[in-house]
Structure formats: C-alpha cells, structure tokens
Design an enzyme around this catalytic site. Sequence first.
Site, PDB file in Angstrom:
ATOM      1  N   ASP A 136       0.861  -1.164   0.011  1.00 48.13           N
ATOM      2  CA  ASP A 136       0.045  -0.027  -0.087  1.00 48.13           C
ATOM      3  C   ASP A 136       0.765   1.284   0.130  1.00 48.13           C
ATOM      4  O   ASP A 136       0.544   2.219   0.301  1.00 48.13           O
ATOM      5  CB  ASP A 136      -0.844   0.080   1.091  1.00 48.13           C
ATOM      6  CG  ASP A 136      -2.104  -0.705   1.039  1.00 48.13           C
ATOM      7  OD1 ASP A 136      -2.390  -1.526   0.093  1.00 48.13           O
ATOM      8  OD2 ASP A 136      -3.019  -0.881   1.974  1.00 48.13           O
ATOM      9  N   ASP A 289      -6.806  -7.375  13.914  1.00 53.03           N
ATOM     10  CA  ASP A 289      -6.673  -8.501  14.309  1.00 53.03           C
ATOM     11  C   ASP A 289      -7.288  -9.196  15.599  1.00 53.03           C
ATOM     12  O   ASP A 289      -7.823 -10.291  15.682  1.00 53.03           O
ATOM     13  CB  ASP A 289      -4.904  -8.659  14.690  1.00 53.03           C
ATOM     14  CG  ASP A 289      -4.575  -7.500  15.521  1.00 53.03           C
ATOM     15  OD1 ASP A 289      -5.386  -6.729  16.124  1.00 53.03           O
ATOM     16  OD2 ASP A 289      -3.357  -7.291  15.550  1.00 53.03           O
TER      17      ASP A 289
END
Length: 533
Positions: A136, A289
């Site tokens: 990214d 996460d």
Amino acid sequence: MEEASPKIFIPNTIQGVSEHVTGQIELLWELVKVPLIVPLLKLGVYICLAMSLMLFMERLYMGIVIILVKLFWKKPEQRYNYKPLQDDVELGSFIFPTVLIQIPMFNEKEVYKVSIGAACGLSWPSDRLVIQVLDDSTDTVIKEMVEQECLRWASKGINITYQIRENRTGYKAGALKEGLKRSYVEHCEYVAIFDADFRPEPDFLRRAIPFLVGNPEIALVQARWRFVNANECLLTRMQEMSLDYHFTVEQEVGSATHAFFGFNGTAGIWRIAAINEAGGWKDRTTVEDMDLAVRASLRGWKFLYLGDLQAKSELPSTLRAFRFQQHRWSCGPANLFRKMVMEIVRNKKVKFWKKVYVIYSFFFVRKIIAHMVTFFFYCVVLPLTILVPEVRVPIWGAVYIPSIITTLNSVGTPRSIHLLFYWILFENAMSLHRTKATFIGLLEAGRANEWVVTEKLGDSVNNKNKSNVTKAIRKSRFKFGERLHLLELGFAAFLFLCGCYDYVHGKNNYFLYLFLQTITFSIVGFGYVGTIV
C-alpha cells in the site's frame, strides 16, 4: 520621623493585602475541602483500590496458571493431534497443504528485502506455497523497489505476487481482505501473516501447520515475537519487558485454559475457512487482528499459542513511533469492547465461563483497568492525598500490592530484572498516554480510527553500524518541537509540587517516588527516552 513613615507605609499595605488574599484563599480551601474535596478524594481512593485489587487478582490468577502449565500441562504436541509432515518420494508434495503467505507493507524501505527474503526462504514445497506482497506504499520509488525485489525472487522459481490497490481503504485489514479475494487463493487452506519487519525461521511452517492439519477445530496458531534490536536503547528494553510478559504469561494462559487469546496481527497462521466463517477482515477498529480473533472465538473456533515457535521482529526505537503504536494498541481494544460486549453476552455458541474470561479478564481488566489504575492511582490520586492529609491510602494499596504485581510482571524478562524500578516509572508515565487513548476508544472520539504505521529502521543484529545509522536518521527527522509533549510536562510539574509539599509537610516519604516519577515524566515529555542507551 513623620517624613519616614510614607516609605514604610506602602510595603506594609501591600503585605497586608497579600496576607489578606492568602487568608481568603486558605479559608475558601478549608470551606471547600471538607464537604467536597475530601469525600471525592476518598471515593477516588476506594475506586482505585478496587481496580488495583482486580488487577492484582488477575495477575495472581495468571501467575498460578502459568506455574501449573509449566509444571503439569502436557506440551502442545502431546495435547493435540500432531504428526510432522515428512517429505515423501512417492507422493511428492501432495501431502503438504497449499499455504498462502501475506506480507502487508506501507513504505517499508528499510525492511522490505529482509521480510520478502525470509518468506521466500521458508522450507516448504514451492508448488505448495503462494507469497503475496500487499503493498500500500504511497512512495512510487519504494513501490518500484519492492516490485523489483518480487520479480527477482520470481525469477528464481518462487511463486510470489506483487499486489497493489488504488487506495488504502481499511488500511491493513483492507489489504489482507483484498488479497484473499484473488482467484488463486481458492486453492489455499491456510494463510500465514507476517508484517514487513518479521523474519520467520525456515522451519516455521513445518512446525506450525501440522497442528492445523491434525486438529480441524483449531483456527489459529500464534508464534512468539523475538526482538533483534532489544538492546538498542532503554526504550526498547522497556518494551521488551512488557511484551515478554504478554507472550510468556498472557498468551500462554489464554491458550492453555480457554483456547482463546488475541491474535497479535502477525507471525500467526490462520485457517482460511475460519476467517471466512467469522465474517472476514473488518476495519471498524484499529485492531483488526483482535476483532477477527474474538469473532472467530464466538463461533467456536480454538486458538493455539506456541511459545517455542518464534519470529524475529523489530521494536520501535523512537518515542514518536512508540507513542503512535501505543495509541493504536490502547484505543483499538477499548473501541472493540464498546462494539462487541453485547454480542459476546448474547452469544450462545460459547460457554458461560469463556464469556466471563473474554469480557472481564481479556477486555475489562487487561485492556481498560490496567491502564486506568496505573494512571489515576499512582499519578493522580496518590499525589493528591499528600495535599489533603485527611485522606490516607492504606499501605497495602500504596506499596504491597503494586510490588507484587510488578514482581509478577518481571517473570517474562529475567535478564532485565535490574531495570524493573525504572520500568515501573516508565509504565506510569506512559499510562497517561494509554489512558487517554482508552477513553478515546470507549467514547469513539476524535482519534479513535487513527492509523499510523509504526516506523521501522531495519535494525539487525548482523549490522554493526546500524546504531550509528539509526541515530543519524533520528537526528535528521525529529526536531525539538516534535519531541515536546505538554501534557506529560504538565504532570511532571504537578508531581514535583506534590513531592516538594510532601518533603516539607508529609510523613509518608512519598517524595522519593514523586521526584523520580517527575524525572521520568520530564524525559518522556521532552521525548528523549529513545536516546538513552
């Protein structure tokens, strides 16, 4: 004599006015103190003592469990169905499941070669391994460098793909989610995730995958982090102490007792079917996460932590990078707790005691109470009781319980036991930043969704000149104005005044602690923690 009187008259008037004002302030303070300040401060003491006892019981519980685990629990290879995957000449690589490796990146100029090289060096059949570099990056030069590195490994026969997006929607969660949409991922059963600074050992997959193959109820195998730059400076030593406790105790206890713990976001292997069943990656908080781990657990999946399976990584070596990381790690869990607490309560697939563990122990005590009691008790309430002697903190709450908690926290890093006292002062200073972030997450205020990628400097144990390079980078990037943290400096002044008052009027000798804590708050306030070796 009459001519001399005017020379004395003005100072006496000023002195009289000053004494009058002082007297009025003292009178006002006495009027407010008894009916308002004392009851509020007493309430604060009771609340802080209650939170301190909650944290103490949590630490004591985990301490007892970890002792039992080490002495009596069977090793994971004995508790679970575990059969190592062996190379077979006749069957070839067909006995090995296809594994996807995802490496999310964002302008990782210093570490991209090491992480890609470590992934490509994994001991696994090449036709059963797919490596995704999810880049990214916004810097076109870095993007070209990463792409060229992928092409270099591809020319050696490694199945590696370079993947970019048009935007950074969802940040890391968005990149991981986009990577799983690729058609070739349909043939993969498991996905191993490594952040850009992580370097798994070649046998990482061979040691972890058999647990997933032989136990269909396991969704995640999490490895332990090891740090290549732990000795770089005092800041990294402090981080090592905190994280070692997290991995040595918290993750081990969660895995052994409830088969649940928070995914650390990297150095773990997921069963892709479990990710899909849990609803996939979501970017509603900055702890994607942990979000995925909780959702998967609520659907009945189990997690396994392997303390002897390790991956090397890098700790933030500048206070600026560390503060951004701690904001995300403190704000995200609090925000996730706000969004999921009722979903956990209403869930019917997990047992009652597991719900209690997740809500009370995992979220409430560790992610909220731990930050707040450290800040409010030791940096606000305790100093204020010096100014208000009518309110006293019992010695067991001010000294004994904190000492036991600190001792229990030290088991993760025995080599740093001599730094334990400064670790306490540093954690107290950082608790201000973490408490602020926790409230932002609970209230979903301003910076609740702020995501700043932790800066990595590419430290390596094999690079003898890296410390000089690191110092040069710090010096060129950070100016004095960027180091200044006024809130910490304000608390340093407050603690200094309380310490002076205790030195003159107090009876508990708290001034020793207060002056040392003042120094630590000042160091953090001026941003020089990362420069102390």
